[in-house]
Scaffold this motif. Structure first.
Motif, PDB file in Angstrom:
ATOM      1  N   UNK A 118       0.873  -1.274  -0.132  1.00 22.23           N
ATOM      2  CA  UNK A 118      -0.073   0.166  -0.035  1.00 22.23           C
ATOM      3  C   UNK A 118       1.003   1.121   0.084  1.00 22.23           C
ATOM      4  N   UNK A 119       0.726   2.214  -0.845  1.00 24.55           N
ATOM      5  CA  UNK A 119       1.315   3.401  -0.834  1.00 24.55           C
ATOM      6  C   UNK A 119       0.353   4.399  -0.328  1.00 24.55           C
ATOM      7  N   UNK A 120       1.167   5.224   0.638  1.00 32.29           N
ATOM      8  CA  UNK A 120       0.766   5.974   1.519  1.00 32.29           C
ATOM      9  C   UNK A 120       0.669   7.418   0.646  1.00 32.29           C
ATOM     10  N   UNK A 121      -0.377   7.957   0.089  1.00 34.18           N
ATOM     11  CA  UNK A 121      -0.297   9.187  -0.778  1.00 34.18           C
ATOM     12  C   UNK A 121       0.088  10.327   0.444  1.00 34.18           C
ATOM     13  N   UNK A 122       0.722  11.306  -0.134  1.00 34.65           N
ATOM     14  CA  UNK A 122       0.994  12.454   0.728  1.00 34.65           C
ATOM     15  C   UNK A 122      -0.393  13.079   1.334  1.00 34.65           C
ATOM     16  N   UNK A 123      -1.325  13.240   0.429  1.00 38.21           N
ATOM     17  CA  UNK A 123      -2.568  13.675   1.012  1.00 38.21           C
ATOM     18  C   UNK A 123      -3.322  12.972   1.842  1.00 38.21           C
ATOM     19  N   UNK A 124      -3.352  11.675   1.822  1.00 39.87           N
ATOM     20  CA  UNK A 124      -4.120  10.559   2.584  1.00 39.87           C
ATOM     21  C   UNK A 124      -3.350  10.788   3.955  1.00 39.87           C
ATOM     22  N   UNK A 146       5.724   9.816  -3.993  1.00 34.31           N
ATOM     23  CA  UNK A 146       5.743   8.873  -5.306  1.00 34.31           C
ATOM     24  C   UNK A 146       6.344  10.066  -6.411  1.00 34.31           C
ATOM     25  N   UNK A 147       6.416  11.374  -6.176  1.00 32.46           N
ATOM     26  CA  UNK A 147       6.917  12.004  -7.241  1.00 32.46           C
ATOM     27  C   UNK A 147       5.912  12.703  -8.213  1.00 32.46           C
ATOM     28  N   UNK A 148       4.542  12.361  -7.912  1.00 31.37           N
ATOM     29  CA  UNK A 148       3.605  13.119  -8.961  1.00 31.37           C
ATOM     30  C   UNK A 148       3.489  14.601  -8.392  1.00 31.37           C
ATOM     31  N   UNK A 149       2.775  15.111  -7.678  1.00 30.70           N
ATOM     32  CA  UNK A 149       2.374  16.265  -6.923  1.00 30.70           C
ATOM     33  C   UNK A 149       1.986  17.336  -7.967  1.00 30.70           C
ATOM     34  N   UNK A 197       5.603  17.862 -14.025  1.00 37.10           N
ATOM     35  CA  UNK A 197       5.815  18.461 -15.000  1.00 37.10           C
ATOM     36  C   UNK A 197       7.020  19.531 -14.945  1.00 37.10           C
ATOM     37  N   UNK A 198       7.201  20.330 -13.989  1.00 42.19           N
ATOM     38  CA  UNK A 198       8.049  21.320 -13.803  1.00 42.19           C
ATOM     39  C   UNK A 198       9.392  20.778 -13.531  1.00 42.19           C
ATOM     40  N   UNK A 199       9.400  19.589 -12.792  1.00 43.23           N
ATOM     41  CA  UNK A 199      10.566  18.877 -12.245  1.00 43.23           C
ATOM     42  C   UNK A 199      10.515  17.379 -12.738  1.00 43.23           C
ATOM     43  N   UNK A 200      10.420  17.094 -13.949  1.00 43.46           N
ATOM     44  CA  UNK A 200      10.080  15.784 -14.396  1.00 43.46           C
ATOM     45  C   UNK A 200      11.269  14.688 -14.024  1.00 43.46           C
ATOM     46  N   UNK A 201      12.677  15.401 -14.036  1.00 49.63           N
ATOM     47  CA  UNK A 201      13.907  14.433 -13.471  1.00 49.63           C
ATOM     48  C   UNK A 201      13.735  13.997 -12.280  1.00 49.63           C
ATOM     49  N   UNK A 202      13.300  14.985 -11.391  1.00 46.25           N
ATOM     50  CA  UNK A 202      13.153  14.520  -9.988  1.00 46.25           C
ATOM     51  C   UNK A 202      11.980  13.502  -9.753  1.00 46.25           C
ATOM     52  N   UNK A 203      10.883  14.049 -10.419  1.00 48.22           N
ATOM     53  CA  UNK A 203       9.800  13.334 -10.151  1.00 48.22           C
ATOM     54  C   UNK A 203       9.854  11.779 -10.869  1.00 48.22           C
ATOM     55  N   UNK A 205      -1.438   9.453  -8.193  1.00 47.34           N
ATOM     56  CA  UNK A 205      -0.369   8.770  -7.775  1.00 47.34           C
ATOM     57  C   UNK A 205      -0.101   7.376  -8.599  1.00 47.34           C
ATOM     58  N   UNK A 206      -1.239   6.877  -8.663  1.00 47.42           N
ATOM     59  CA  UNK A 206      -0.991   5.627  -9.385  1.00 47.42           C
ATOM     60  C   UNK A 206      -0.985   5.832 -11.083  1.00 47.42           C
ATOM     61  N   UNK A 207      -1.198   6.830 -11.687  1.00 46.92           N
ATOM     62  CA  UNK A 207      -1.282   7.107 -12.944  1.00 46.92           C
ATOM     63  C   UNK A 207       0.323   7.358 -13.368  1.00 46.92           C
ATOM     64  N   UNK A 208       1.036   8.218 -12.189  1.00 43.23           N
ATOM     65  CA  UNK A 208       2.385   8.430 -12.357  1.00 43.23           C
ATOM     66  C   UNK A 208       3.308   7.038 -12.077  1.00 43.23           C
ATOM     67  N   UNK A 209       2.784   6.516 -11.174  1.00 41.53           N
ATOM     68  CA  UNK A 209       3.596   5.105 -10.978  1.00 41.53           C
ATOM     69  C   UNK A 209       3.589   4.094 -12.475  1.00 41.53           C
TER      70      UNK A 209
END
Length: 242
Positions: free
Chosen positions: A133-139, A171-174, A179-185, A211-215
């Protein structure tokens, strides 16, 4: 129990099956679900980008789209957190102050509603395999949700729930961060997926479709043997049409 369903624009446009599975789970829990087709966005994209005036316009519509007399349930911790927290910035001491406070107290993310309000954690779901289970930042940080999804997943027949390293790391989505920091993301997505693979997981499950879309995008690009699933889709898996 009668509940209003809030389906975020992200799920409406990209993951409609998750919306329908949310309804199925709520109905199986004994709820009568109402959906207002006039609902749109909670205003989070505009708010996070610094356009608070525009976010307030969207948020005002959100407040009018939902009843003050019923629970509001959403399969998105991110949007739920927006309403519960950021609306303080937009509507405190305004003409809709009291209306906002009522809506804020009524809205719940799906897992929190099922476990803490309805006191139900078993829905006859079946899913063979190992999952994290991935704990999203918002959750985790905005909605204070941690144990509820795990309690629900522990009662899915055939599913072995594992804990991965750094489960509470982003997870890096944010949103626009990706978009702005694609490498870090992308590097953050790589770390998250590798942590899941390290414990032998076949699924990454979360409460936030973003988050899931990004991963999943990273997984698909690297052709890795793992997939993402929304919690609502897991809870509706193995019974009826999903």
């Amino acid at each position: 129990m009668q509940v209003d369903l809030f389906i975020p624009c992200f799920i409406d446009q990209l993951y409609p099956s998750t919306a329908f599975n949310t309804i199925k789970v709520l109905e199986k829990a004994g709820c009568k679900v109402s959906y207002n087709p006039e609902q749109t966005c909670c205003g989070q994209p505009a708010y996070n980008a610094g356009f608070w005036d525009e976010a307030k316009i969207i948020g005002s519509k959100f407040l009018d789209d939902f009843s003050q007399a019923k629970y509001i349930v959403s399969p998105s911790a991110s949007c739920t957190g927006m309403v519960k927290n950021a609306y303080n910035d937009l509507f405190t001491n305004s003409m809709v102050h009291n209306q906002c406070r009522t809506i804020q107290s009524n809205i719940h993310e799906l897992s929190e509603f099922l476990v803490n309000i309805l006191k139900k954690d078993y829905f006859g779901a079946e899913l063979e395999g190992k999952a994290v289970y991935h704990d999203s930042c918002s959750a985790l940080r905005e909605c204070r949700i941690k144990d509820e999804p795990r309690q629900l997943l522990a009662n899915v027949d055939g599913l072995e729930l594992l804990e991965m390293r750094d489960t509470d790391v982003c997870c890096g989505f944010g949103g626009t961060f990706a978009v702005k920091f694609s490498g870090i993301s992308s590097a953050m997505a790589e770390q998250k997926v590798n942590n899941a693979l390290a414990v032998g997981a076949e699924y990454i499950i979360s409460t936030d479709a973003s988050c899931l879309l990004h991963l999943q995008a990273y997984i698909d690009k690297q052709n890795l043997p793992i997939k993402t699933m929304h919690l609502a889709d897991v809870l509706a898996h193995g019974w009826g049409n999903v």
